[in-house]
Write a protein that holds these residues in place. Structure first.
Motif, PDB file in Angstrom:
ATOM      1  N   GLN A  41       0.820  -1.211   0.000  1.00 37.53           N
ATOM      2  CA  GLN A  41       0.000   0.000   0.000  1.00 37.53           C
ATOM      3  C   GLN A  41       0.855   1.264   0.000  1.00 37.53           C
ATOM      4  N   ARG A  42       1.945   1.255   0.749  1.00 35.42           N
ATOM      5  CA  ARG A  42       2.830   2.419   0.766  1.00 35.42           C
ATOM      6  C   ARG A  42       3.560   2.571  -0.568  1.00 35.42           C
ATOM      7  N   ALA A  43       3.956   1.441  -1.153  1.00 33.92           N
ATOM      8  CA  ALA A  43       4.665   1.500  -2.432  1.00 33.92           C
ATOM      9  C   ALA A  43       3.783   2.046  -3.543  1.00 33.92           C
ATOM     10  N   LEU A  44       2.461   1.858  -3.427  1.00 36.40           N
ATOM     11  CA  LEU A  44       1.538   2.328  -4.457  1.00 36.40           C
ATOM     12  C   LEU A  44       1.219   3.817  -4.335  1.00 36.40           C
ATOM     13  N   THR A  45       1.721   4.461  -3.312  1.00 34.91           N
ATOM     14  CA  THR A  45       1.406   5.875  -3.107  1.00 34.91           C
ATOM     15  C   THR A  45       2.619   6.781  -3.209  1.00 34.91           C
ATOM     16  N   SER A  46       3.779   6.225  -3.519  1.00 32.25           N
ATOM     17  CA  SER A  46       4.994   7.033  -3.570  1.00 32.25           C
ATOM     18  C   SER A  46       5.884   6.593  -4.722  1.00 32.25           C
TER      19      SER A  46
END
Length: 480
Positions: free
Chosen positions: A380-385
């Motif tokens: 989820q974090r990788a998909l936002t940055s």
């Protein structure tokens, strides 16, 4: 004179009788040979039908009366080099069935010859025999629980530190390969595992002890580089360094050659993935192309393009998204429905990516690199940055990462490198720590080429550079 005439008459009568008896014996012998030949043909036909029916039941899961999810712990047993290397175990019945491939390319003069050998493993029994075995298994459940302890207990959270794992007989014990094992993979629904090495595909029933051979498939002049079961479990797709590939229908026993794919200019299709929903085959091409094929028709439906050469790709569990990584270290996230790139981020510290894997619950994303570093991201974090920070950078491998894969719960990740001895590790994901007791001091591990977890993590299989597909029982998980 009269006496001599009588003697001659008696001798003549006796000679005629003897000739009549000999002719009768010859006729009876011919009849016996004919009956024996007919009985043998009938027996062969009946046995062939029995094998096909048993394989269909095993793969399609029609054996309702015999449970496949309960495992029995493999007993300690010493390896017997003589029995493992003996050709006498390959086909105890001496039956060889040769079939020609179903060709679809009329211009191909050099037809590949396909040879399939099969024997009758333990699962090829009558329904009454399997029912009796099932009743016997039910009667011994209590005894099994006493001997195996936590084997039948409910699985809870996997502890860190040391993993409860045990070495079993090799998957391909009854049919060892002659070269490096390029692929090991478990069947999606049956207790079956495939192994691929050089031009040989092997299918084995996994029981942890004997692992009897079900079938072997030889494709001449076609060194297998990648092999996967179809999502439905009926087919095995085989790829090599050519522009064509093969599809083996396990139920029908037929091999279909898929020639050059229309709209695809690549001359080598050695790497591919199968979408979990069974709709697509994804071939990794050159110059950044990813070719999406219909799994049903084997025709190209779309081609995606990256800015660098494709190193690896993987589907999400719901098949809605596709993750690919290039040799420049950039990760692409694709919407499979629209074929659009919806996000892109840089793999931290990576100069040349080699692998990518996504956990079944899509919580973790792992990337491997040429330097041996494996980065684990929160998806989820990788998909936002565009520049996400990994949860952990694993430095346990020092040579190019060959493969990374997750188990079904997302608690364990396996990784390996094929360039040095014993370069395989298991990672406890909740704590992002490596299990310290794997691999143990086992001289047979050698160089690990590939690995895979069984559908419910009861087993781990690893193929090495010496033709062995090693099998390990992970005792924390009770199901296959």
């Amino acid at each position: 004179m009269l006496r001599r005439a009588v003697r001659r008459k008696d001798k003549t009568s006796e000679t005629k009788r003897q000739g009549t008896e000999d002719a009768g014996e010859d006729t009876e012998g011919a009849k016996k040979v004919l009956r024996t030949f007919q009985d043998k043909k009938t027996w062969k036909a009946a046995r062939k039908a029995k094998e096909e029916s048993a394989l269909e039941e095993l793969v399609l899961g029609r054996r309702q009366e015999e449970p496949t999810d309960r495992l029995q712990d493999a007993e300690d047993q010493s390896e017997d080099p003589a029995s493992e290397g003996s050709d006498d175990d390959v086909d105890s019945l001496g039956v060889v069935d040769t079939r020609e491939a179903a060709w679809v390319d009329d211009d191909d003069d050099d037809r590949t010859r396909v040879e399939k050998t099969s024997d009758v493993p333990s699962w090829a029994q009558t329904s009454q025999g399997r029912k009796r075995q099932h009743q016997s298994d039910d009667d011994s459940d209590e005894e099994l629980l006493q001997h195996t302890g936590d084997l039948l207990a409910e699985s809870s959270a996997l502890p860190r530190g040391n993993i409860n794992i045990k070495r079993c007989s090799d998957v391909n014990k009854t049919y060892p390969h002659q070269g490096p094992v390029r692929r090991v993979e478990f069947h999606p629904s049956a207790q079956v595992c495939l192994t691929a090495a050089q031009d040989v595909l092997g299918l084995f029933q996994v029981d942890g002890r004997n692992n009897p051979k079900i079938q072997t498939l030889h494709i001449e002049k076609f060194p297998i580089r990648t092999a996967h079961f179809s999502t439905c479990g009926r087919e095995v797709i085989l790829a090599s360094t050519f522009k064509w590939f093969f599809v083996y229908d396990m139920i029908a026993g037929k091999v279909l050659k898929i020639p050059k794919i229309r709209g695809v200019d690549d001359t080598s299709l050695s790497r591919f993935e199968v979408s979990p929903d069974g709709r697509f085959l994804l071939f990794l091409g050159k110059n950044g192309f990813l070719h999406l094929l219909s799994a049903k028709t084997k025709e190209c439906v779309s081609s995606l393009k990256m800015n660098s050469d494709v190193s690896a790709a993987t589907f999400s569990k719901d098949s809605r998204h596709l993750y690919s990584v290039g040799d420049d270290g950039e990760v692409y996230v694709w919407d499979v429905g629209t074929r659009d790139c919806i996000h892109k981020f840089v793999d931290e510290g990576c100069t040349h990516a080699t692998t990518i894997a996504l956990s079944h619950n899509s919580k973790y994303l792992a990337t491997g690199s040429q330097s041996g570093v494996v980065n684990i991201y929160d998806t989820q974090r990788a998909l936002t940055s565009p520049y996400p920070t990994p949860l952990k950078a694993l430095l346990n491998l020092t040579t190019p990462v060959t493969q990374t894969t997750f188990n079904h719960t997302g608690e364990v990740m396996a990784m390996c490198s094929s360039e040095v001895f014993k370069a395989a590790r298991l990672v406890h994901l909740p704590t992002l720590s490596v299990f310290s007791n794997f691999p143990e001091a086992d001289s047979m591990v050698k160089r690990v080429q590939c690995l895979d977890f069984s559908p419910h993590s009861g087993y781990l299989a690893m193929g090495n550079n010496q033709g062995r597909a090693m099998l390990y029982r992970i005792k924390h998980y009770k199901n296959f």
